[in-house]
Write a protein that holds these residues in place. Structure first.
Motif, PDB file in Angstrom:
ATOM      1  N   ILE A 125      15.878   8.744 -27.751  1.00 55.32           N
ATOM      2  CA  ILE A 125      15.252   7.444 -27.959  1.00 55.32           C
ATOM      3  C   ILE A 125      16.362   6.454 -28.284  1.00 55.32           C
ATOM      4  O   ILE A 125      17.164   6.683 -29.192  1.00 55.32           O
ATOM      5  CB  ILE A 125      14.243   7.502 -29.116  1.00 55.32           C
ATOM      6  N   ALA A 142      16.550   3.896 -32.188  1.00 55.79           N
ATOM      7  CA  ALA A 142      15.502   4.125 -33.196  1.00 55.79           C
ATOM      8  C   ALA A 142      15.512   5.587 -33.617  1.00 55.79           C
ATOM      9  O   ALA A 142      15.950   6.455 -32.865  1.00 55.79           O
ATOM     10  CB  ALA A 142      14.141   3.750 -32.634  1.00 55.79           C
ATOM     11  N   LYS A 143      15.018   5.836 -34.811  1.00 51.77           N
ATOM     12  CA  LYS A 143      14.866   7.212 -35.284  1.00 51.77           C
ATOM     13  C   LYS A 143      13.469   7.364 -35.867  1.00 51.77           C
ATOM     14  O   LYS A 143      12.940   6.447 -36.486  1.00 51.77           O
ATOM     15  CB  LYS A 143      15.928   7.558 -36.325  1.00 51.77           C
ATOM     16  N   TYR A 144      12.904   8.528 -35.642  1.00 54.71           N
ATOM     17  CA  TYR A 144      11.560   8.845 -36.099  1.00 54.71           C
ATOM     18  C   TYR A 144      11.571  10.225 -36.749  1.00 54.71           C
ATOM     19  O   TYR A 144      12.448  11.033 -36.471  1.00 54.71           O
ATOM     20  CB  TYR A 144      10.576   8.843 -34.919  1.00 54.71           C
ATOM     21  N   PRO A 145      10.579  10.534 -37.585  1.00 50.22           N
ATOM     22  CA  PRO A 145      10.558  11.849 -38.230  1.00 50.22           C
ATOM     23  C   PRO A 145      10.193  12.962 -37.248  1.00 50.22           C
ATOM     24  O   PRO A 145       9.301  12.805 -36.416  1.00 50.22           O
ATOM     25  CB  PRO A 145       9.501  11.713 -39.322  1.00 50.22           C
ATOM     26  N   CYS A 146      10.911  14.061 -37.357  1.00 54.92           N
ATOM     27  CA  CYS A 146      10.613  15.264 -36.573  1.00 54.92           C
ATOM     28  C   CYS A 146       9.181  15.692 -36.895  1.00 54.92           C
ATOM     29  O   CYS A 146       8.762  15.704 -38.052  1.00 54.92           O
ATOM     30  CB  CYS A 146      11.597  16.380 -36.945  1.00 54.92           C
ATOM     31  N   GLU A 147       8.439  16.066 -35.875  1.00 54.93           N
ATOM     32  CA  GLU A 147       7.042  16.467 -36.055  1.00 54.93           C
ATOM     33  C   GLU A 147       6.900  17.803 -36.782  1.00 54.93           C
ATOM     34  O   GLU A 147       5.823  18.130 -37.251  1.00 54.93           O
ATOM     35  CB  GLU A 147       6.340  16.528 -34.702  1.00 54.93           C
ATOM     36  N   TYR A 199      14.690  12.710 -39.823  1.00 57.93           N
ATOM     37  CA  TYR A 199      14.747  11.615 -38.856  1.00 57.93           C
ATOM     38  C   TYR A 199      15.701  11.953 -37.713  1.00 57.93           C
ATOM     39  O   TYR A 199      16.788  12.490 -37.920  1.00 57.93           O
ATOM     40  CB  TYR A 199      15.131  10.308 -39.544  1.00 57.93           C
ATOM     41  N   ASP A 238      16.618  10.877 -33.247  1.00 51.17           N
ATOM     42  CA  ASP A 238      16.382  10.046 -32.069  1.00 51.17           C
ATOM     43  C   ASP A 238      16.189  10.920 -30.826  1.00 51.17           C
ATOM     44  O   ASP A 238      16.386  10.488 -29.709  1.00 51.17           O
ATOM     45  CB  ASP A 238      17.539   9.067 -31.858  1.00 51.17           C
ATOM     46  N   ILE A 275       8.581  14.196 -30.904  1.00 51.78           N
ATOM     47  CA  ILE A 275       9.819  13.927 -31.625  1.00 51.78           C
ATOM     48  C   ILE A 275      10.223  15.198 -32.365  1.00 51.78           C
ATOM     49  O   ILE A 275       9.481  15.700 -33.212  1.00 51.78           O
ATOM     50  CB  ILE A 275       9.633  12.776 -32.635  1.00 51.78           C
ATOM     51  N   CYS A 323      13.765  17.273 -34.118  1.00 54.14           N
ATOM     52  CA  CYS A 323      15.177  17.263 -34.517  1.00 54.14           C
ATOM     53  C   CYS A 323      15.933  18.354 -33.750  1.00 54.14           C
ATOM     54  O   CYS A 323      15.334  19.156 -33.036  1.00 54.14           O
ATOM     55  CB  CYS A 323      15.296  17.470 -36.023  1.00 54.14           C
TER      56      CYS A 323
END
Length: 126
Positions: free
Chosen positions: A75, A78-83, A88, A90, A102, A104
């Motif tokens: 991504i 941006a960074k989002y939390p691993c499901e 966090y 990308d 998403i 890690c």
């Protein structure tokens, strides 16, 4: 379902990508594929016999999605939390039908995707 018609998908489909051309059709400067007649598909030698329960059918489709998933998505900006763990990242994995998850570095693999991938009863375009 497509246009009111229900068809099996994934490994349950009686069709698979042609092993000779890989399902790639209409490329310039290429000889027509003799095996599939340039359709990109051939009938499976050992088609799925069907499933006794919806749960078995969903599990079989999940195996297909895990086998054909891509684990190399990034991504931009941006960074989002691993499901799975919440760290966090990308990075993401993507299933054949376009689902993004998403994950890690530690969970961006078949086992990590299997933890978060949910297969429903039907994929429909109508």
């Amino acid at each position: 379902m497509n246009d009111g018609k229900v068809s099996p998908v994934g490994y349950c489909s009686p069709w698979e990508l042609c092993p000779d051309c890989g399902g790639v059709r209409l490329l310039p400067n290429r000889e027509p594929c003799q095996r599939c007649g340039d359709t990109g598909l051939v009938r499976r030698e050992n088609p799925c016999p069907g499933h006794a329960t919806p749960e078995e059918a969903r599990a079989h489709y999940k195996e297909y999605l895990l086998d054909y998933a891509r684990y190399d998505g990034t991504i931009a900006r941006a960074k989002y939390p691993c499901e799975v763990c919440g760290e966090y990242t990308d990075r993401f994995a993507q299933t054949y039908h376009g689902g993004l998850h998403i994950l890690c570095d530690a969970h961006r693999n078949r086992e990590g995707l299997a933890q978060v991938l949910v297969v429903g009863d039907m994929i429909s375009s109508s």
